[in-house]
Design a protein around this motif. Structure first.
Motif, mmCIF file in Angstrom:
data_model
loop_
_atom_site.group_PDB
_atom_site.id
_atom_site.type_symbol
_atom_site.label_atom_id
_atom_site.label_comp_id
_atom_site.label_asym_id
_atom_site.label_seq_id
_atom_site.Cartn_x
_atom_site.Cartn_y
_atom_site.Cartn_z
ATOM 1 N N TYR A 1 24.473 113.024 12.421
ATOM 2 C CA TYR A 1 23.229 113.446 13.049
ATOM 3 C C TYR A 1 22.034 112.854 12.322
ATOM 4 O O TYR A 1 21.996 112.816 11.091
ATOM 5 N N TYR B 1 11.137 114.538 12.793
ATOM 6 C CA TYR B 1 10.249 115.683 12.940
ATOM 7 C C TYR B 1 8.825 115.248 12.612
ATOM 8 O O TYR B 1 8.593 114.303 11.863
ATOM 9 N N TYR C 1 16.301 113.229 18.383
ATOM 10 C CA TYR C 1 17.458 113.356 17.528
ATOM 11 C C TYR C 1 18.578 112.469 18.054
ATOM 12 O O TYR C 1 18.526 111.992 19.200
ATOM 13 N N HIS D 1 27.628 117.142 10.718
ATOM 14 C CA HIS D 1 28.045 118.373 11.364
ATOM 15 C C HIS D 1 29.123 118.082 12.380
ATOM 16 O O HIS D 1 28.949 117.262 13.277
ATOM 17 N N GLY E 1 31.087 124.268 13.421
ATOM 18 C CA GLY E 1 31.427 125.269 12.414
ATOM 19 C C GLY E 1 30.565 125.084 11.182
ATOM 20 O O GLY E 1 30.316 123.966 10.762
ATOM 21 N N GLY E 2 30.093 126.162 10.611
ATOM 22 C CA GLY E 2 29.265 126.074 9.421
ATOM 23 C C GLY E 2 27.823 125.778 9.751
ATOM 24 O O GLY E 2 27.495 125.380 10.869
ATOM 25 N N ALA E 3 26.983 125.981 8.753
ATOM 26 C CA ALA E 3 25.554 125.727 8.942
ATOM 27 C C ALA E 3 25.287 124.225 8.972
ATOM 28 O O ALA E 3 25.896 123.462 8.228
ATOM 29 N N ASN E 4 24.384 123.819 9.834
ATOM 30 C CA ASN E 4 23.975 122.424 9.934
ATOM 31 C C ASN E 4 22.847 122.194 8.933
ATOM 32 O O ASN E 4 21.693 122.496 9.217
ATOM 33 N N VAL E 5 23.174 121.686 7.751
ATOM 34 C CA VAL E 5 22.197 121.521 6.672
ATOM 35 C C VAL E 5 21.608 120.123 6.729
ATOM 36 O O VAL E 5 22.331 119.132 6.640
ATOM 37 N N LEU E 6 20.294 120.044 6.868
ATOM 38 C CA LEU E 6 19.612 118.765 6.970
ATOM 39 C C LEU E 6 19.178 118.260 5.600
ATOM 40 O O LEU E 6 18.741 119.049 4.748
ATOM 41 N N PHE F 1 16.378 115.712 4.143
ATOM 42 C CA PHE F 1 15.135 115.094 4.598
ATOM 43 C C PHE F 1 14.720 113.915 3.717
ATOM 44 O O PHE F 1 15.005 113.881 2.509
ATOM 45 N N TYR G 1 17.478 112.841 12.758
ATOM 46 C CA TYR G 1 16.381 113.527 13.427
ATOM 47 C C TYR G 1 15.049 112.909 12.997
ATOM 48 O O TYR G 1 14.919 112.402 11.880
ATOM 49 N N LEU H 1 7.842 122.428 11.577
ATOM 50 C CA LEU H 1 8.390 121.107 11.871
ATOM 51 C C LEU H 1 8.781 121.060 13.345
ATOM 52 O O LEU H 1 9.583 121.883 13.809
ATOM 53 N N LYS H 2 8.202 120.112 14.053
ATOM 54 C CA LYS H 2 8.505 119.968 15.469
ATOM 55 C C LYS H 2 9.433 118.769 15.672
ATOM 56 O O LYS H 2 9.152 117.667 15.199
ATOM 57 N N LEU H 3 10.504 118.971 16.411
ATOM 58 C CA LEU H 3 11.500 117.920 16.617
ATOM 59 C C LEU H 3 11.012 116.936 17.667
ATOM 60 O O LEU H 3 10.668 117.317 18.780
#
Lengths: 115, 114
Positions: A31, A35, A48, A96, A99-104, A106, A33, A43-45
């Protein structure tokens, strides 16, 4: 390990000019992104990508374009710069697969001023 | 519509005391909540997360509490240190169109006074 690298860090544009913000990651993340952060706002996307060759619009895509020809690179193109695009731009990436948190992760940000 | 809200734009705390940062959300479908920390001229960095099926997650000095009935989460920092001075963003995720969409709050600027 560089992580997410953005260039340039600062840029001043005149109204109507075009430019590309570069973003590259070396973590083999699927992934990516873009922002933007305006003063006092979250933060506005903008756009992506879930993988090479696949991109989609976020919340505020107007005035921008992206491409994802490789896993590593995700450039953001401003075609006709407008004062409303004055902002700090952050590129991010994540791995990602469900499953699990999607940790970005930056990048350090690119501050763009349109005059 | 602002689905993730941080109503306090700033917070000042004495060194050694507890810092409590708050976040409210409106969408009950969010599956994870995350906190990011941002120093000036840097990008946000991940701090801690919590699944929507949990009510607490702890990592060292940082603890996140989730109250699903109130749609509220909070980040506790104990004890607070001057190096904790930063902007803290709350974020929430949900699966939308096969993609885990991330929504950020507007941030709370924490100042820890030595």
């Amino acid at each position: 390990n560089a992580g997410v690298t953005q260039t340039p860090k600062f840029r001043i544009l005149k109204i109507g000019q075009s430019m590309t913000l570069q973003c590259t990651q070396d973590m083999n993340h699927n992934y990516m992104y873009w922002y933007r952060q305006d003063p006092g706002m979250g933060l506005k996307l903008i756009y992506y990508s879930v993988g090479a060759g696949i991109t989609d619009k976020g919340e505020v895509p107007n005035g921008y374009n992206v491409s994802r020809s490789t896993t590593e690179d995700f450039p953001l193109r401003l075609e006709l710069a407008a004062p409303s695009q004055t902002s700090v731009y952050f590129c991010a990436s994540s791995f990602h697969r469900g499953g699990g948190a999607n940790v970005l992760t930056f990048g350090a940000g690119s501050r763009l001023t349109v005059l | 519509d602002q689905q993730v809200k941080q109503n306090s734009p700033s917070l000042s705390v004495q060194e050694g005391r507890i810092s409590i940062l708050n976040c409210d959300y409106t969408n009950s479908m969010f599956d994870y909540f995350l906190w990011y920390k941002k120093y000036p001229a840097e990008g946000p960095t991940f701090l801690i997360s919590i699944s929507s099926i949990k009510d607490k997650n702890e990592d060292g000095r940082f603890t996140v509490f989730l109250n699903k009935s109130a749609k509220h989460l909070s980040l506790h920092i104990v004890p607070s240190q001057p190096g904790d001075s930063a902007v803290y963003f709350c974020a929430a995720t949900l699966i939308s169109g096969g993609y885990q969409k991330v929504t950020f709050g507007t941030g709370t600027k924490l100042q820890v006074i030595p």
